[in-house]
Design a protein around this motif. Sequence first.
Motif, PDB file in Angstrom:
ATOM      1  N   ASP A 250       0.822  -1.225   0.000  1.00 24.21           N
ATOM      2  CA  ASP A 250       0.000   0.000   0.000  1.00 24.21           C
ATOM      3  C   ASP A 250       0.852   1.269   0.000  1.00 24.21           C
ATOM      4  O   ASP A 250       0.411   2.316   0.486  1.00 24.21           O
ATOM      5  N   LEU A 251       2.052   1.188  -0.537  1.00 25.19           N
ATOM      6  CA  LEU A 251       2.893   2.378  -0.649  1.00 25.19           C
ATOM      7  C   LEU A 251       2.660   3.104  -1.961  1.00 25.19           C
ATOM      8  O   LEU A 251       2.933   4.305  -2.072  1.00 25.19           O
ATOM      9  N   VAL A 252       2.154   2.402  -2.963  1.00 24.28           N
ATOM     10  CA  VAL A 252       1.802   3.030  -4.238  1.00 24.28           C
ATOM     11  C   VAL A 252       0.446   2.513  -4.699  1.00 24.28           C
ATOM     12  O   VAL A 252       0.013   1.420  -4.324  1.00 24.28           O
ATOM     13  N   HIS A 253      -0.214   3.322  -5.511  1.00 25.36           N
ATOM     14  CA  HIS A 253      -1.487   2.949  -6.122  1.00 25.36           C
ATOM     15  C   HIS A 253      -1.301   2.851  -7.633  1.00 25.36           C
ATOM     16  O   HIS A 253      -0.679   3.732  -8.246  1.00 25.36           O
TER      17      HIS A 253
ATOM     18  N   ALA B  23       1.121   6.660  -1.975  1.00 25.77           N
ATOM     19  CA  ALA B  23      -0.049   6.570  -1.107  1.00 25.77           C
ATOM     20  C   ALA B  23      -0.369   7.905  -0.449  1.00 25.77           C
ATOM     21  O   ALA B  23      -1.465   8.090   0.071  1.00 25.77           O
ATOM     22  N   ASP B  24       0.568   8.857  -0.496  1.00 27.55           N
ATOM     23  CA  ASP B  24       0.352  10.153   0.154  1.00 27.55           C
ATOM     24  C   ASP B  24       0.911  11.266  -0.720  1.00 27.55           C
ATOM     25  O   ASP B  24       2.067  11.208  -1.158  1.00 27.55           O
TER      26      ASP B  24
ATOM     27  N   THR C 123      -6.090   9.951  -3.856  1.00 25.84           N
ATOM     28  CA  THR C 123      -5.982   9.504  -2.466  1.00 25.84           C
ATOM     29  C   THR C 123      -7.308   9.689  -1.732  1.00 25.84           C
ATOM     30  O   THR C 123      -7.636   8.905  -0.837  1.00 25.84           O
TER      31      THR C 123
ATOM     32  N   VAL D 235      -9.412   6.713  -2.838  1.00 25.47           N
ATOM     33  CA  VAL D 235      -8.937   5.491  -2.196  1.00 25.47           C
ATOM     34  C   VAL D 235      -9.355   5.460  -0.723  1.00 25.47           C
ATOM     35  O   VAL D 235      -9.756   4.421  -0.198  1.00 25.47           O
TER      36      VAL D 235
END
Length: 246
Positions: A92-95, A121-122, A158, A161
């Motif tokens: 879950d560090l990248v989408h 993710a941010d 984000t 998500v």
Amino acid sequence: LITGGMPEAVCDWIVHHDITRIDKIHKQILQSYTIDFAEYVPKNDISKLTLIWDAIPRQLAKKNRRFIFSHVKNGAREKDLRGALQWLIDADLVHKVERIDKPVLPLAAHANTSYFKLYFADVGLLRTHAGLPAEALLTRTPYTAEIRGALTEHYVLTELVARDVSPVCFWRSDNRAEVDFVVQQGVSVLPLEVKAAENTRSKSLARYQELYSPELAVKVSLADLRYSRSERGSLLSIPLFLVWML
């Protein structure tokens, strides 16, 4: 767009209102991720994962935000980097946002898994990792137009998500018209176009409406809240700060 949504960064901003402190917190978090890579990722994949991680801001900053494996490093091949990329996605560090050519349900079954964009993710971490100072988002200069657009697009993703909207895809036609996000809502497909300024004209969204006549289309920008109807269908324009209500 500046602080992002990491709890420590947000809490510090509420108390101190000091952007330099936020940047330091972001850098500490990014450093902790690097340490995690070394601890949890198979040794053969660490360098590959780091290359992908560092390439995401560069590729998002381009006009065509598509992630291209060969641009990660000269001679890099998808089959060599696929495992490292999947580790980042699973953590879950990248989408990963995949392309669709037409809005057919279910979206996930018709997405092009080899044509996609990657996002952190941010959004605050992306800004800091890209080396973009906060002032760049507070001034209107053509030198930062592409990256401001990418960050605004990133922020909207984000928010989607965070509200468990899945899958999130993007639409691109053969003649280069492109809508930033397309999401499935029940038996409907919602196109969502993102603008980083008050100018909300979008030829791509108009083309999408012309081709598929969606019940509703959405524009997100710095402009005020508006709703209109035309022969193309209904159009809801919402300001960025209301995306969480969508």
